[in-house]
Scaffold this motif. Sequence first.
Motif, short mmCIF file in Angstrom:
data_model
loop_
_atom_site.label_atom_id
_atom_site.label_comp_id
_atom_site.label_asym_id
_atom_site.label_seq_id
_atom_site.Cartn_x
_atom_site.Cartn_y
_atom_site.Cartn_z
N ASP A 236 -1.97 15.52 -6.91
CA ASP A 236 -2.39 16.32 -8.06
C ASP A 236 -1.25 17.15 -8.64
N GLY A 237 -0.11 17.15 -7.98
CA GLY A 237 1.04 17.91 -8.45
C GLY A 237 1.80 17.17 -9.54
N PHE A 238 2.79 17.84 -10.08
CA PHE A 238 3.58 17.29 -11.18
C PHE A 238 4.24 15.96 -10.81
N ILE A 239 4.94 15.94 -9.68
CA ILE A 239 5.64 14.72 -9.26
C ILE A 239 4.64 13.64 -8.89
N GLY A 240 3.61 14.01 -8.13
CA GLY A 240 2.61 13.02 -7.70
C GLY A 240 1.92 12.35 -8.87
N LYS A 241 1.49 13.14 -9.85
CA LYS A 241 0.81 12.58 -11.03
C LYS A 241 1.70 11.61 -11.78
N ASN A 242 2.95 12.01 -11.98
CA ASN A 242 3.88 11.15 -12.72
C ASN A 242 4.28 9.91 -11.92
N LEU A 243 4.39 10.05 -10.61
CA LEU A 243 4.70 8.90 -9.77
C LEU A 243 3.56 7.89 -9.82
N ILE A 244 2.33 8.37 -9.73
CA ILE A 244 1.16 7.49 -9.79
C ILE A 244 1.11 6.78 -11.15
N LYS A 245 1.33 7.52 -12.20
CA LYS A 245 1.32 6.95 -13.55
C LYS A 245 2.37 5.84 -13.66
N TYR A 246 3.57 6.11 -13.15
CA TYR A 246 4.64 5.12 -13.20
C TYR A 246 4.28 3.87 -12.38
N LEU A 247 3.82 4.08 -11.16
CA LEU A 247 3.50 2.95 -10.29
C LEU A 247 2.39 2.09 -10.86
N ASN B 291 0.84 -1.19 0.00
CA ASN B 291 0.00 0.00 0.00
C ASN B 291 0.88 1.24 0.00
N ILE B 292 0.54 2.20 -0.86
CA ILE B 292 1.33 3.43 -0.96
C ILE B 292 0.39 4.62 -0.87
N LEU B 293 0.69 5.53 0.06
CA LEU B 293 -0.05 6.78 0.19
C LEU B 293 0.79 7.88 -0.44
N ILE B 294 0.22 8.55 -1.44
CA ILE B 294 0.94 9.62 -2.13
C ILE B 294 0.28 10.94 -1.79
N THR B 295 1.02 11.79 -1.10
CA THR B 295 0.53 13.14 -0.83
C THR B 295 0.98 14.03 -1.97
N GLY B 296 0.20 15.05 -2.24
CA GLY B 296 0.53 15.90 -3.39
C GLY B 296 0.23 15.19 -4.70
N ILE C 272 -2.58 2.12 -4.56
CA ILE C 272 -2.20 3.53 -4.40
C ILE C 272 -3.35 4.31 -3.80
N TYR C 273 -3.03 5.05 -2.74
CA TYR C 273 -3.98 5.96 -2.11
C TYR C 273 -3.49 7.37 -2.38
N ARG C 274 -4.41 8.25 -2.80
CA ARG C 274 -4.04 9.62 -3.17
C ARG C 274 -4.51 10.61 -2.13
N PHE C 275 -3.71 11.65 -1.95
CA PHE C 275 -4.09 12.76 -1.09
C PHE C 275 -3.54 14.04 -1.71
N SER C 276 -4.40 15.05 -1.81
CA SER C 276 -3.99 16.34 -2.35
C SER C 276 -4.64 17.45 -1.53
N ARG C 277 -4.41 18.68 -1.92
CA ARG C 277 -5.01 19.81 -1.21
C ARG C 277 -6.53 19.79 -1.28
N ASN C 278 -7.07 19.16 -2.30
CA ASN C 278 -8.51 19.10 -2.49
C ASN C 278 -9.17 17.97 -1.71
#
Length: 64
Positions: free
Chosen positions: A9-20, A2-7, A28-34
């Motif tokens: 919606d940002g450039f690095i976060g989006k690309n990291l999620i895409k890669y993973l 399990n991976i929690l990615i903060t940020g 993958i669990y996502r967390f952003s400002r929204n």
Amino acid sequence: MNILITGSDGFIGKNLIKYLKTHTDHVIYRFSRNTDLSELENIIKYLKIDKNVVRTFKFITMRF
């Protein structure tokens, strides 16, 4: 894993999620400002992450 990615919606976060998603079978669990903090708390409870991490993260997010 399990991976929690903060940020997420940002450039690095989006690309990291895409890669993973392309190269691994990790959940993958996502967390952003929204994302509402209560949703983060639910993810952390589900993943059984130490409560001190939650307190620290809340403090940091309140500052920004």
